[in-house]
Structures are given as C-alpha cells and as structure tokens.
Design a protein around this motif. Structure first.
Motif, PDB file in Angstrom:
ATOM      1  N   ARG A   6     -35.144  -6.702-135.628  1.00  0.00           N
ATOM      2  CA  ARG A   6     -33.793  -6.891-136.152  1.00  0.00           C
ATOM      3  C   ARG A   6     -32.715  -6.530-135.134  1.00  0.00           C
ATOM      4  O   ARG A   6     -31.566  -6.953-135.281  1.00  0.00           O
ATOM      5  CB  ARG A   6     -33.613  -6.063-137.431  1.00  0.00           C
ATOM      6  CG  ARG A   6     -33.643  -4.546-137.241  1.00  0.00           C
ATOM      7  CD  ARG A   6     -33.543  -3.856-138.622  1.00  0.00           C
ATOM      8  NE  ARG A   6     -33.396  -2.396-138.495  1.00  0.00           N
ATOM      9  CZ  ARG A   6     -34.402  -1.556-138.373  1.00  0.00           C
ATOM     10  NH1 ARG A   6     -35.643  -2.041-138.314  1.00  0.00           N
ATOM     11  NH2 ARG A   6     -34.193  -0.262-138.286  1.00  0.00           N
ATOM     12  N   HIS A   7     -33.073  -5.768-134.095  1.00  0.00           N
ATOM     13  CA  HIS A   7     -32.079  -5.390-133.089  1.00  0.00           C
ATOM     14  C   HIS A   7     -32.074  -6.348-131.889  1.00  0.00           C
ATOM     15  O   HIS A   7     -31.286  -6.173-130.972  1.00  0.00           O
ATOM     16  CB  HIS A   7     -32.327  -3.959-132.587  1.00  0.00           C
ATOM     17  CG  HIS A   7     -32.221  -2.927-133.665  1.00  0.00           C
ATOM     18  ND1 HIS A   7     -31.103  -2.796-134.451  1.00  0.00           N
ATOM     19  CD2 HIS A   7     -33.110  -1.978-134.091  1.00  0.00           C
ATOM     20  CE1 HIS A   7     -31.288  -1.808-135.317  1.00  0.00           C
ATOM     21  NE2 HIS A   7     -32.494  -1.292-135.120  1.00  0.00           N
ATOM     22  N   ILE A   8     -32.958  -7.330-131.892  1.00  0.00           N
ATOM     23  CA  ILE A   8     -33.029  -8.288-130.777  1.00  0.00           C
ATOM     24  C   ILE A   8     -32.471  -9.627-131.263  1.00  0.00           C
ATOM     25  O   ILE A   8     -33.076 -10.284-132.107  1.00  0.00           O
ATOM     26  CB  ILE A   8     -34.486  -8.472-130.301  1.00  0.00           C
ATOM     27  CG1 ILE A   8     -35.098  -7.112-129.927  1.00  0.00           C
ATOM     28  CG2 ILE A   8     -34.546  -9.431-129.114  1.00  0.00           C
ATOM     29  CD1 ILE A   8     -36.560  -7.186-129.542  1.00  0.00           C
ATOM     30  N   PRO A   9     -31.326 -10.044-130.759  1.00  0.00           N
ATOM     31  CA  PRO A   9     -30.684 -11.269-131.258  1.00  0.00           C
ATOM     32  C   PRO A   9     -31.599 -12.500-131.126  1.00  0.00           C
ATOM     33  O   PRO A   9     -32.152 -12.766-130.063  1.00  0.00           O
ATOM     34  CB  PRO A   9     -29.438 -11.413-130.373  1.00  0.00           C
ATOM     35  CG  PRO A   9     -29.174 -10.029-129.873  1.00  0.00           C
ATOM     36  CD  PRO A   9     -30.517  -9.374-129.732  1.00  0.00           C
TER      37      PRO A   9
ATOM     38  N   THR B 141     -35.784 -12.457-134.530  1.00  0.00           N
ATOM     39  CA  THR B 141     -36.169 -12.472-135.939  1.00  0.00           C
ATOM     40  C   THR B 141     -36.193 -13.897-136.477  1.00  0.00           C
ATOM     41  O   THR B 141     -37.145 -14.329-137.140  1.00  0.00           O
ATOM     42  CB  THR B 141     -35.196 -11.625-136.777  1.00  0.00           C
ATOM     43  OG1 THR B 141     -35.193 -10.296-136.267  1.00  0.00           O
ATOM     44  CG2 THR B 141     -35.591 -11.630-138.236  1.00  0.00           C
TER      45      THR B 141
ATOM     46  N   LYS C 127     -38.379  -5.544-139.376  1.00  0.00           N
ATOM     47  CA  LYS C 127     -38.353  -4.159-138.923  1.00  0.00           C
ATOM     48  C   LYS C 127     -38.457  -4.058-137.407  1.00  0.00           C
ATOM     49  O   LYS C 127     -37.795  -3.238-136.769  1.00  0.00           O
ATOM     50  CB  LYS C 127     -39.502  -3.397-139.582  1.00  0.00           C
ATOM     51  CG  LYS C 127     -39.517  -1.897-139.257  1.00  0.00           C
ATOM     52  CD  LYS C 127     -40.620  -1.198-140.015  1.00  0.00           C
ATOM     53  CE  LYS C 127     -40.650   0.296-139.709  1.00  0.00           C
ATOM     54  NZ  LYS C 127     -39.433   0.991-140.165  1.00  0.00           N
TER      55      LYS C 127
END
Length: 593
Positions: free
Chosen positions: A313-316, A319, A310
C-alpha cells in the motif's frame, strides 16, 4: 488492464480477416502460432480460482493439495496423445461433433447442453472470485466489480473473436505471474525462506503424504493425485474451451507441442500459488485476519488481496498492478468460456437443426457475436448462486464433478471401447449425472463442517491501525456468509449427516466418470442383443487402443506398405476371379439361351 484488453479486441476487429466469417471469429482461421495458444491454455486452466483459492486452501488446510501437481501432467499427456489425435483425424470443429459420429446426434446434443450449463456456472464462480479482491481493497460493491469485468470481457470477445481472446490471454497471463511471484518474493525478503518453512511446519501446514483411506477427509494423497489426473484429462481432452484453442493451430503436431509447452507453465504457476499460501500463513501465523477483530475477514479467499494491500500500500501503483493480476486470471477464463460457448451453440445447436445453410457467412458471424454478448449477460444473472459455496476451490470442483466427470465418462466409452452404443451411453450419462448431483447438492445443503488447521490470535495488537475495509454493505454480507463455514469457528457437535454427504468433493469427478463408464458399458452390452449397432470406424477410437481393436486391418495395411508386390498379387488374383466369374455367367447365359 481493462483498457488494454478492450483495445486488443478493437485491433482484431479491424485487422486481418476482420471477424467476417465463423472460421475467423471462432477458430482464428486455424493458423495461430504455438506460443499464444500455449499461454492461453495456461491462462484458461489457471483462473482467479487458482490465484485466490489455492493460497486460501493452503492457508486453511495445508499443502496436501500440492500433490495435485503430480496428476496434472499425467492427465495432460493422456489427452495429448490419446484424445487429441482423434479430433484432428476427424477434422471436427467442436469436441461434441465427435460424439455424433461415434454415437449419434442425441449424444452430441445432450453433451453440448451439459457443457453449456457447466461453463455458465463455472464462469459465474470465476467472475465472483475477483470481486472479493476488489471488495477487500477498495470497498467497491461486489456487483459493481462483477459487472465491470463482464462488460469488458464481453466487449473484446464479441469484437475480436478467438484471436483477441488468445492474445489478451498472453497479456493477462504475464500479469498473473507478476502477482503471485511478487507476493512470494516480498514476504520471503521480509521473513526469510528457512523461517517461513519453520513457521509453516510448526503450524502444521506442511502436509504432503496423508495416505489416509478415509473418503471424508478433504485432502489426501490419493484424492489429490486422482483429481489432478481427471481434471487435466477432462480439460485438455474433452473441454471445448481448450480443444478449440488447440484446433486453432491447424495441425496435430503443433497442437501437441502447444499443450506440452503449457504444462510446465501451469506447474510453475501452481507452485507459486501454493507457496503464496505458505508465505501468507507465515505473515499472519500469530494474528489470523479472520479472527482478528480489527480485520475480521469474512472468507479465506480474501487473504490474498488483504496481503497485497498490506505489503504494497505504500508503493504507488504496485497494489493496483497485483489486483490487476487477479482480474486478469478471471478475464482469461471467462473470455475463453464465452468464445467456446458461442462455438458450441453455433456448431452443435444452430447448424445441425436450423436453416443456416441459406445464410451467408457474414450473417452467421453476426449471430455468433450476438451469442457472445448473450452469454456474458447470462453469466451475470447466475453469479449469486455460486457465491454461497465455502470457497471458490470447492465451488469449482463441485461444478466440475457434477458435469465434467460424467462427460469424461462418455468420451472414455467412445474412444476406448467398441461395445458402447448410443442408448447404453445415454443411460450411463444420466445415471452418472444423477449420482453426482445427489452427492453435490446433498453435501451443499447439509453444510458438513470441515475443521480447519489451528489459527492463532496470540500476536494481535489490542488496537490496530490497519483496517482494510469495513464490510457494512448488507448485500455484501449475504454474498460472503458462505465463506464463514470454512473457518472452523463453530465448535458445537454436529448432527448426524449421511456418510455420502460427508465425502470429500475431490472424489466427485472420479465417481461420476466411473459410474458413467461402468453403467454405460453394461447397458450397451445388454442392449446390443436387441438393437442394431453400427460399425465403429478406426478414426473414432483412441490411438492407445486403435491397433488392438483393428489389429487384422492394420497388419494387412502394414504388409502392403512393406511388400507392395503382395498388394499387386492380390489385385491380380481378384481380377482373375472376376474374369472367371464373368466367363461363367456368360456360359450359363448361352446354355439357357
């Protein structure tokens, strides 16, 4: 992460001693540095059970478990100065070699068997835990993740030996720190430190001094401190996985320094895992993922990977990095267990009973590598057994309580009493194990309901756009159904359960060790009237009591050290006495003649 770990194993296979002898493969040549050993002690101690289980326990039951941190360093200090010197004084290769010299070969063999069973089950728990993480994030089959971890772990353990295990532990420990710290920092930046504390306090999660004397309560001030002392005492004082690491440095003082250095590393790690549970609760306090129909997690152990997905997930890459930290926690513990099981099998089963004296060191090293592969495969077969416990923390403590507590009891008998003998100690061990097995299996089979702290869905949106994974695999559901018991969803009145089965699993190690010690001591005392008891040597006793039992001898030795003329005088007197005796014998011989 898996590739780097495998490459470390390859590196140590073709460098240094190249793992051609058992001393190189199992003991790293006994010349390891303090740094990697300290990190390895920490990484082995804090497995994926800690990374996933401790935040889950804090989220569900509050922070009372954090008082375990008071007992942990106390147990470590007792092990460092009360048990570790004995192993170095006797120059043993395994922790169970001591038991043969103190009691006999039977005790050594039985204790080694108990350790083998305990570690195989424990490895199964540790392998299962990160499979929950991967399942929650990607939907990959639980078995696929378990197998991938086991294969890589077995690969570098069997190729690189203890050196590969120690250095991969350093790498994996750093990833573990990154994971637990990143989650705390990110949520604290989002919500604020004071706000997080206020939310947790209002939700009843901040609990530190529950002084209840009720033995059925899951966590109290008393059982957490006692469990911390005993778990640390057993792990650093009797567990072969940790003893083997400390023996690898080759010197008592260096081993003690490595152990003392690992204690603050463990405490810092624990502090962040507990705080992870608090910040995760602050994040989901008004929309619990286990009650939210849009998420519907099956186990509280999935809270940590859900939070990672959560938040990042938007940071390459981030995760995957954090999930690698969860995997690292599992690999570090399993690799240590595989290596220590191999050492125990070689030194406690094969060497004492087989024809290995005729085999060369290269053949013995080859057998050790085959054993490492075999233990990795065996762990896979047992993973499904532990998957039905109510959370990985409970599973690990039940396994430790059933085996670790009784084993700690026999070491305490051997190192702290002269009365203990092999038959009496074996009676105590069997009684203690039977009592703990009865409590452990009874508690599991009755499935005593443990109510969790309040959970809310008041803030959940009607339709959520975030859904981590649909748990549609029927095989997965069978594995995860045991986690539902911990959620406190069932409100119906429970049937009558025998009080012993309702007892907190935190008391199991304490009860097991006490039963073994008391029954073993009483049986040894009674049997001493009918059987011959060999003398106990000073090096077999803990330094804490050595001077008490051998006071006269130590006084005499210290007197000779301070006043050498006393020793010289005693020597002259002894020679004169021998001379008189000799002359007397000569005179008698002449008279008879």
């Amino acid at each position: 992460m898996l590739s780097v770990s495998a490459m470390v194993g390859l590196y140590f296979r073709f460098t240094g001693g190249r793992q051609k002898t058992t001393n190189e493969f199992l003991m790293a040549g006994r010349n390891m540095h303090i740094g990697p050993v300290a990190f390895s002690l920490m990484a082995t101690y804090m497995s994926a059970i800690s990374v996933l289980g401790m935040p889950a326990e804090t989220y569900m039951y509050g922070t009372q478990f954090v008082m375990w941190m008071i007992g942990m360093p106390l147990g470590g200090l007792v092990a460092a100065y009360g048990f570790l010197p004995v192993f170095f004084d006797m120059n043993v290769s395994t922790a169970y070699e001591y038991l043969e010299r103190r009691f006999g070969k039977t005790t050594r063999t039985v204790a080694a068997i108990f350790f083998t069973v305990q570690m195989i089950l424990y490895m199964a728990v540790v392998l299962y835990a990160p499979s929950l993480a991967l399942n929650a994030v990607t939907g990959l089959s639980t078995w696929a993740s378990v197998i991938s971890l086991a294969v890589v772990c077995t690969f570098y353990c069997s190729l690189g030996g203890l050196k590969a295990v120690l250095w991969t532990d350093v790498f994996q420990a750093l990833l573990m720190y990154v994971t637990i710290i990143t989650v705390v920092v990110k949520i604290t930046m989002m919500i604020g430190f004071k706000e997080i504390y206020d939310i947790a306090n209002e939700g009843g999660r901040i609990i530190l001094f529950n002084v209840s004397a009720d033995l059925t309560e899951r966590y109290t001030l008393w059982n957490t401190i006692v469990a911390g002392i005993l778990f640390s005492f057993h792990t650093f004082g009797t567990n072969q996985a940790q003893i083997q690491r400390m023996l690898s440095v080759g010197d008592l003082r260096r081993a003690q320094h490595a152990l003392l250095l690992s204690l603050p590393l463990i405490l810092i790690f624990n502090l962040f895992t507990f705080w992870d549970g608090i910040v995760i609760y602050a994040l989901f306090h008004d929309c619990d993922p286990m009650k939210d129909e849009n998420v519907n997690l099956n186990s509280p152990d999935q809270l940590m990977p859900l939070t990672i997905l959560k938040l990042f997930r938007h940071i390459p890459g981030l995760t995957g990095l954090c999930i690698s930290g969860v995997f690292s926690a599992s690999l570090s513990t399993v690799s240590s267990a595989v290596n220590s099981l191999t050492a125990v099998t070689m030194e406690d089963f094969i060497r004492p009973y087989c024809f290995c004296q005729r085999l060369s060191e290269s053949w013995m090293a080859f057998i050790a590598k085959i054993l490492a592969v075999g233990y990795g495969v065996l762990t896979l077969l047992l993973t499904f057994i532990v998957a039905n416990f109510r959370g990985v923390i409970e599973a690990s403590n039940v396994v430790f309580g059933m085996v670790g507590g009784p084993i700690l009891g026999i070491y305490s008998l051997g190192m702290f009493t002269k009365t203990a003998n092999e038959p009496g100690t074996m009676i105590g061990l069997m009684v203690g194990f039977a009592v703990n097995a009865w409590m452990g299996f009874g508690s599991y089979l009755t499935k005593h309901h443990v109510p969790a702290l309040p959970q809310s869905t008041a803030g959940c949106p009607v339709n959520s756009t975030f859904s981590p994974i649909e748990f549609v695999n029927t095989t997965e559901e069978v594995f995860l159904e045991g986690g539902i018991e911990a959620l406190g969803l069932a409100q119906e009145e429970e049937k009558y359960i025998f009080p012993v089965y309702r007892m907190s699993f935190m008391w199991f190690p304490f009860i097991g060790s006490c039963v073994v010690f008391l029954v073993g001591y009483a049986a040894s005392f009674l049997l001493s009237y009918w059987i011959h008891i060999p003398d106990v040597r000073p090096e077999n006793m803990s330094p804490f009591v050595r001077n008490i039992y051998f006071k006269s001898r130590s006084k005499k030795e210290s007197t000779k050290a301070i006043y050498p003329e006393v020793e010289l005088s005693e020597k002259k007197d002894s020679e004169n006495n021998l001379s008189h005796v000799s002359n007397g014998h000569t005179n008698i011989a002449m008279v008879v003649s």
